[in-house]
Design a protein around this motif. Structure first.
Motif, mmCIF file in Angstrom:
data_model
loop_
_atom_site.group_PDB
_atom_site.id
_atom_site.type_symbol
_atom_site.label_atom_id
_atom_site.label_comp_id
_atom_site.label_asym_id
_atom_site.label_seq_id
_atom_site.Cartn_x
_atom_site.Cartn_y
_atom_site.Cartn_z
ATOM 1 N N LEU A 204 0.847 -1.200 0.000
ATOM 2 C CA LEU A 204 0.000 0.000 0.000
ATOM 3 C C LEU A 204 0.879 1.246 0.000
ATOM 4 N N PHE A 205 0.371 2.300 -0.599
ATOM 5 C CA PHE A 205 1.075 3.580 -0.601
ATOM 6 C C PHE A 205 0.102 4.644 -0.103
ATOM 7 N N SER A 206 0.647 5.553 0.689
ATOM 8 C CA SER A 206 -0.193 6.604 1.256
ATOM 9 C C SER A 206 -0.702 7.551 0.159
ATOM 10 N N PRO A 207 -1.863 8.191 0.367
ATOM 11 C CA PRO A 207 -2.323 9.211 -0.581
ATOM 12 C C PRO A 207 -1.273 10.314 -0.769
ATOM 13 N N LYS A 208 -0.414 10.523 0.262
ATOM 14 C CA LYS A 208 0.620 11.569 0.155
ATOM 15 C C LYS A 208 1.695 11.189 -0.864
ATOM 16 N N ASP A 209 1.708 9.931 -1.294
ATOM 17 C CA ASP A 209 2.671 9.502 -2.317
ATOM 18 C C ASP A 209 2.111 9.639 -3.731
ATOM 19 N N ALA A 210 0.983 10.286 -3.865
ATOM 20 C CA ALA A 210 0.327 10.357 -5.189
ATOM 21 C C ALA A 210 1.280 10.820 -6.298
ATOM 22 N N LEU A 211 2.133 11.818 -5.996
ATOM 23 C CA LEU A 211 2.998 12.351 -7.065
ATOM 24 C C LEU A 211 4.165 11.416 -7.390
ATOM 25 N N ASN A 212 4.395 10.411 -6.557
ATOM 26 C CA ASN A 212 5.498 9.471 -6.819
ATOM 27 C C ASN A 212 5.041 8.247 -7.598
ATOM 28 N N LEU A 213 3.752 8.194 -7.912
ATOM 29 C CA LEU A 213 3.206 6.948 -8.470
ATOM 30 C C LEU A 213 2.823 7.051 -9.949
#
Ligand code: AKG
Length: 337
Positions: free
Chosen positions: A203-212
């Protein structure tokens, strides 16, 4: 790349979940929750017997990594017993897909038109299958596991962790060993009840949106274990929240948390989505639980218009005003950057 283990909790009830797990807005594995007799009963033979010839629409993919953006799978309607037989076997005698030759930029000359290269057909005896149950009318109805599969309904006791009026949908998910579902987010809270088979969930946090590298609700980075860092350099900055789900485990996936799910065995799961925003915030045409809330869709449309408007300017002015707008959004709409 930082990796964090998802927290585990034992014997959680509704009160503990609502007071101390849910408010954290972090994924959590809930162990030891009573989910009924499904864990003992739902083996391959039982599933084939009780659902039999009812038809289901399934994904069929040549490779374990399913890619919704480049659509590397097809949909097939199969009888449930045929689907279960296929999904629970590693090799298949009859299959739907075969290797399609990649001709790249091959240009057809007159000679080649009559002498095409012979495709090197490698038959896909290990094609993979994945079922995500759909509503009665898939364009209008949400999936409701208990209505769609009445002969299985009594076997599953859904953990009572949220108010019943917030219920949105319940989805049966069955997949071949190895199937990996693309990284995506849903806009509703969700519990994934892993009935049998094991899964690795990243899982990835919503705060990682720009890294995905998002395209809509999906990440372009398909092979998360061997990413192409020249294409996706920011993916290195994403923090993995990883866990192994075992039969009987329940995973809480908060809305907007990205998840990438790999079945380690033939497995059966049911996930339940519920609304945690006011019902008026959601798109009423959403049947999957993944359409952005109405205000978010409006904001994205306005951003698209702003981008188009910036293109009326010469390049250096467009670049300058784009940076000013980004700064404004960062300072006024992001809680932390
Ligand atoms: O378990 C799976 O196969 C996928 C689960 C999922 O995507 C979900 O619960 O939203």
């Amino acid at each position: 790349m930082a990796k964090i283990r998802v927290c585990m909790y034992e014997n959680v009830d509704e009160v503990v979940f609502k007071s101390s797990i849910y408010p954290k807005r972090l994924p959590a594995i809930l162990k030891g929750i009573a989910i009924g007799h499904c864990k003992q009963k739902w083996n391959k033979e039982y599933l084939k017997k009780v659902i039999g010839k009812n038809e289901v629409k399934v994904h069929v993919c040549k490779t374990p990594q399913m890619d919704f953006i480049r659509k590397n799978f097809i949909y097939k309607t199969l009888t449930f017993d045929d689907f279960i037989e296929r999904a629970s076997s590693e090799k298949h005698h009859e299959y739907f897909l075969s290797e399609i030759p990649d001709y790249g930029n091959w240009k057809i000359t007159t000679y080649e038109k009559y002498h095409p290269p012979q495709p090197n057909i490698v038959e896909a005896e290990d094609e993979k299958y994945y079922l995500r149950s759909l509503g009665e009318d898939p364009r209008k109805d949400v999936s409701n596991f208990h209505q769609l599969f009445p002969t299985l309904s009594n076997d599953l006791k859904e953990p009572k962790l949220f108010d019943s009026e917030s219920f949105f949908s319940s989805v049966l998910r069955i997949g071949s060993p190895g199937v990996q579902l693309w990284t995506h987010y849903d806009v509703m809270d969700n519990i994934l009840i892993q009935v049998n088979g094991r899964k690795r969930v990243v899982l990835f946090s919503p705060k990682d949106a720009l890294n995905l590298y998002l395209v809509g609700d999906k990440s372009e980075v398909i092979d998360i274990d061997n990413p192409d860092y020249t294409k996706y350099p920011l993916f290195k900055n994403a923090t993995w929240h990883e866990c192994l789900l075992e039969p009987g485990d329940v995973l809480f996936i908060p809305a907007l948390w990205f998840h990438n799910v790999t079945s380690l065995d033939f497995g059966v799961a049911v996930n339940v989505f519920w609304r945690h925003l006011d019902p008026s915030a959601y798109d009423h045409k959403d049947v999957y639980g993944n359409k952005d809330p109405l205000a978010a869709t409006r904001a994205i449309q306005i951003a698209d218009r702003a981008i188009k408007t910036l293109h009326e300017l010469p390049d250096d002015y467009r670049d300058f005003y784009a940076r000013r707008i980004i700064g404004k959004i960062q300072s006024k709409a992001c809680s932390q950057f």
